[in-house]
Design a protein around this motif. Structure first.
Motif, PDB file in Angstrom:
ATOM      1  N   ASN A   1       5.052  60.923  -2.901  1.00 27.56           N
ATOM      2  CA  ASN A   1       5.898  61.586  -3.885  1.00 27.56           C
ATOM      3  C   ASN A   1       6.286  60.542  -4.906  1.00 27.56           C
ATOM      4  O   ASN A   1       6.752  59.458  -4.546  1.00 27.56           O
ATOM      5  CB  ASN A   1       7.167  62.155  -3.241  1.00 27.56           C
ATOM      6  CG  ASN A   1       6.984  63.571  -2.779  1.00 27.56           C
ATOM      7  OD1 ASN A   1       6.571  64.437  -3.534  1.00 27.56           O
ATOM      8  ND2 ASN A   1       7.296  63.809  -1.521  1.00 27.56           N
ATOM      9  N   ARG A   2       6.103  60.857  -6.170  1.00 28.16           N
ATOM     10  CA  ARG A   2       6.493  59.942  -7.254  1.00 28.16           C
ATOM     11  C   ARG A   2       7.803  60.429  -7.858  1.00 28.16           C
ATOM     12  O   ARG A   2       7.960  61.627  -8.103  1.00 28.16           O
ATOM     13  CB  ARG A   2       5.428  59.889  -8.334  1.00 28.16           C
ATOM     14  CG  ARG A   2       4.161  59.237  -7.885  1.00 28.16           C
ATOM     15  CD  ARG A   2       3.125  59.314  -9.000  1.00 28.16           C
ATOM     16  NE  ARG A   2       1.893  58.702  -8.594  1.00 28.16           N
ATOM     17  CZ  ARG A   2       1.495  57.502  -9.013  1.00 28.16           C
ATOM     18  NH1 ARG A   2       2.237  56.827  -9.864  1.00 28.16           N
ATOM     19  NH2 ARG A   2       0.362  57.005  -8.593  1.00 28.16           N
TER      20      ARG A   2
ATOM     21  N   TYR B   1       9.227  55.163  -8.746  1.00 30.59           N
ATOM     22  CA  TYR B   1       9.278  54.953  -7.301  1.00 30.59           C
ATOM     23  C   TYR B   1       8.281  55.903  -6.658  1.00 30.59           C
ATOM     24  O   TYR B   1       7.942  56.942  -7.231  1.00 30.59           O
ATOM     25  CB  TYR B   1      10.667  55.279  -6.740  1.00 30.59           C
ATOM     26  CG  TYR B   1      11.703  54.230  -7.009  1.00 30.59           C
ATOM     27  CD1 TYR B   1      12.030  53.285  -6.041  1.00 30.59           C
ATOM     28  CD2 TYR B   1      12.380  54.183  -8.218  1.00 30.59           C
ATOM     29  CE1 TYR B   1      12.997  52.317  -6.282  1.00 30.59           C
ATOM     30  CE2 TYR B   1      13.342  53.223  -8.470  1.00 30.59           C
ATOM     31  CZ  TYR B   1      13.649  52.299  -7.490  1.00 30.59           C
ATOM     32  OH  TYR B   1      14.598  51.344  -7.738  1.00 30.59           O
ATOM     33  N   ALA B   2       7.847  55.559  -5.454  1.00 30.94           N
ATOM     34  CA  ALA B   2       7.004  56.470  -4.678  1.00 30.94           C
ATOM     35  C   ALA B   2       7.388  56.363  -3.208  1.00 30.94           C
ATOM     36  O   ALA B   2       7.671  55.272  -2.703  1.00 30.94           O
ATOM     37  CB  ALA B   2       5.522  56.135  -4.853  1.00 30.94           C
ATOM     38  N   SER B   3       7.440  57.504  -2.546  1.00 27.13           N
ATOM     39  CA  SER B   3       7.524  57.507  -1.090  1.00 27.13           C
ATOM     40  C   SER B   3       6.088  57.697  -0.613  1.00 27.13           C
ATOM     41  O   SER B   3       5.346  58.515  -1.154  1.00 27.13           O
ATOM     42  CB  SER B   3       8.448  58.608  -0.577  1.00 27.13           C
ATOM     43  OG  SER B   3       7.955  59.885  -0.926  1.00 27.13           O
ATOM     44  N   HIS B   4       5.693  56.920   0.374  1.00 25.83           N
ATOM     45  CA  HIS B   4       4.294  56.836   0.794  1.00 25.83           C
ATOM     46  C   HIS B   4       4.247  56.964   2.313  1.00 25.83           C
ATOM     47  O   HIS B   4       4.791  56.116   3.014  1.00 25.83           O
ATOM     48  CB  HIS B   4       3.780  55.474   0.322  1.00 25.83           C
ATOM     49  CG  HIS B   4       2.421  55.094   0.763  1.00 25.83           C
ATOM     50  ND1 HIS B   4       2.179  54.399   1.918  1.00 25.83           N
ATOM     51  CD2 HIS B   4       1.219  55.279   0.179  1.00 25.83           C
ATOM     52  CE1 HIS B   4       0.882  54.165   2.018  1.00 25.83           C
ATOM     53  NE2 HIS B   4       0.285  54.695   0.991  1.00 25.83           N
TER      54      HIS B   4
ATOM     55  N   TYR C   1      16.887  61.397 -11.249  1.00 23.22           N
ATOM     56  CA  TYR C   1      15.532  61.211 -11.757  1.00 23.22           C
ATOM     57  C   TYR C   1      15.114  62.290 -12.747  1.00 23.22           C
ATOM     58  O   TYR C   1      15.717  63.342 -12.835  1.00 23.22           O
ATOM     59  CB  TYR C   1      14.507  61.081 -10.627  1.00 23.22           C
ATOM     60  CG  TYR C   1      14.638  62.054  -9.478  1.00 23.22           C
ATOM     61  CD1 TYR C   1      15.318  61.690  -8.323  1.00 23.22           C
ATOM     62  CD2 TYR C   1      14.062  63.303  -9.531  1.00 23.22           C
ATOM     63  CE1 TYR C   1      15.425  62.577  -7.261  1.00 23.22           C
ATOM     64  CE2 TYR C   1      14.158  64.185  -8.474  1.00 23.22           C
ATOM     65  CZ  TYR C   1      14.849  63.814  -7.341  1.00 23.22           C
ATOM     66  OH  TYR C   1      14.952  64.687  -6.290  1.00 23.22           O
ATOM     67  N   LEU C   2      14.077  61.967 -13.508  1.00 20.60           N
ATOM     68  CA  LEU C   2      13.547  62.866 -14.526  1.00 20.60           C
ATOM     69  C   LEU C   2      12.592  63.869 -13.872  1.00 20.60           C
ATOM     70  O   LEU C   2      11.713  63.481 -13.112  1.00 20.60           O
ATOM     71  CB  LEU C   2      12.771  62.071 -15.583  1.00 20.60           C
ATOM     72  CG  LEU C   2      13.551  60.973 -16.316  1.00 20.60           C
ATOM     73  CD1 LEU C   2      12.598  60.145 -17.174  1.00 20.60           C
ATOM     74  CD2 LEU C   2      14.653  61.577 -17.160  1.00 20.60           C
ATOM     75  N   GLY C   3      12.759  65.133 -14.162  1.00 15.17           N
ATOM     76  CA  GLY C   3      11.838  66.147 -13.643  1.00 15.17           C
ATOM     77  C   GLY C   3      11.878  66.261 -12.135  1.00 15.17           C
ATOM     78  O   GLY C   3      12.825  65.854 -11.478  1.00 15.17           O
ATOM     79  N   HIS C   4      10.814  66.815 -11.583  1.00 13.52           N
ATOM     80  CA  HIS C   4      10.682  67.003 -10.146  1.00 13.52           C
ATOM     81  C   HIS C   4       9.813  65.892  -9.568  1.00 13.52           C
ATOM     82  O   HIS C   4       8.918  65.387 -10.252  1.00 13.52           O
ATOM     83  CB  HIS C   4      10.025  68.357  -9.836  1.00 13.52           C
ATOM     84  CG  HIS C   4      10.838  69.522 -10.280  1.00 13.52           C
ATOM     85  ND1 HIS C   4      11.963  69.935  -9.623  1.00 13.52           N
ATOM     86  CD2 HIS C   4      10.697  70.362 -11.341  1.00 13.52           C
ATOM     87  CE1 HIS C   4      12.486  70.984 -10.252  1.00 13.52           C
ATOM     88  NE2 HIS C   4      11.724  71.265 -11.298  1.00 13.52           N
ATOM     89  N   PRO C   5      10.023  65.543  -8.291  1.00 13.29           N
ATOM     90  CA  PRO C   5       9.086  64.608  -7.660  1.00 13.29           C
ATOM     91  C   PRO C   5       7.678  65.197  -7.696  1.00 13.29           C
ATOM     92  O   PRO C   5       7.507  66.413  -7.618  1.00 13.29           O
ATOM     93  CB  PRO C   5       9.581  64.512  -6.217  1.00 13.29           C
ATOM     94  CG  PRO C   5      10.991  64.996  -6.261  1.00 13.29           C
ATOM     95  CD  PRO C   5      11.067  65.978  -7.389  1.00 13.29           C
ATOM     96  N   GLN C   6       6.696  64.340  -7.841  1.00  9.54           N
ATOM     97  CA  GLN C   6       5.310  64.786  -7.912  1.00  9.54           C
ATOM     98  C   GLN C   6       4.596  64.419  -6.614  1.00  9.54           C
ATOM     99  O   GLN C   6       4.403  63.249  -6.317  1.00  9.54           O
ATOM    100  CB  GLN C   6       4.603  64.125  -9.094  1.00  9.54           C
ATOM    101  CG  GLN C   6       3.169  64.559  -9.250  1.00  9.54           C
ATOM    102  CD  GLN C   6       2.493  63.864 -10.427  1.00  9.54           C
ATOM    103  OE1 GLN C   6       3.123  63.191 -11.227  1.00  9.54           O
ATOM    104  NE2 GLN C   6       1.198  64.037 -10.509  1.00  9.54           N
TER     105      GLN C   6
END
Length: 110
Positions: free
Chosen positions: A6-7, A52-55, A87-92
């Protein structure tokens, strides 16, 4: 293996608050079948945000999707909506099937 990411584009000045949310929450991942590993990654800074990213690494795509339908998933994400102002927008969400893995070898004394 399957990698799910998720970005998040965290608004400048909110980085510490965003990180603290992740450091203080219970992920419930330790007992989930097929779960291998989790990483929280901080990426490059832009003018208005830090990336950021969750991985997470899973044994299979099916393991990941079973997690997303579990009670553990719902518990881990129960308060996620309240963090949107950070954060900006939704997580991707991005998912990747592992095609090749190369591991490093260690030499004694390194």
């Amino acid at each position: 293996m399957f990698i799910a990411m998720n970005r998040f584009q965290v608004i400048k000045g909110n980085e510490k608050a965003f990180e603290q949310i992740w450091f203080s929450r219970d992920t419930y991942l330790g007992s989930v079948p097929g779960f291998v590993e989790f990483h929280l990654l901080r990426g490059p800074e832009a003018e208005d945000h830090t990336l950021y990213a969750s991985h997470t690494i899973w044994k299979s795509r099916d393991s990941f999707y079973a997690w997303t339908k579990s009670e553990a998933f719902r518990a881990a994400h129960a308060n996620a909506g309240s963090n949107k102002p950070l954060y900006l927008g939704h997580p991707q969400l991005e998912g990747f099937e592992t095609l090749q893995t190369v591991t490093g070898s260690t030499t004694q004394g390194e």
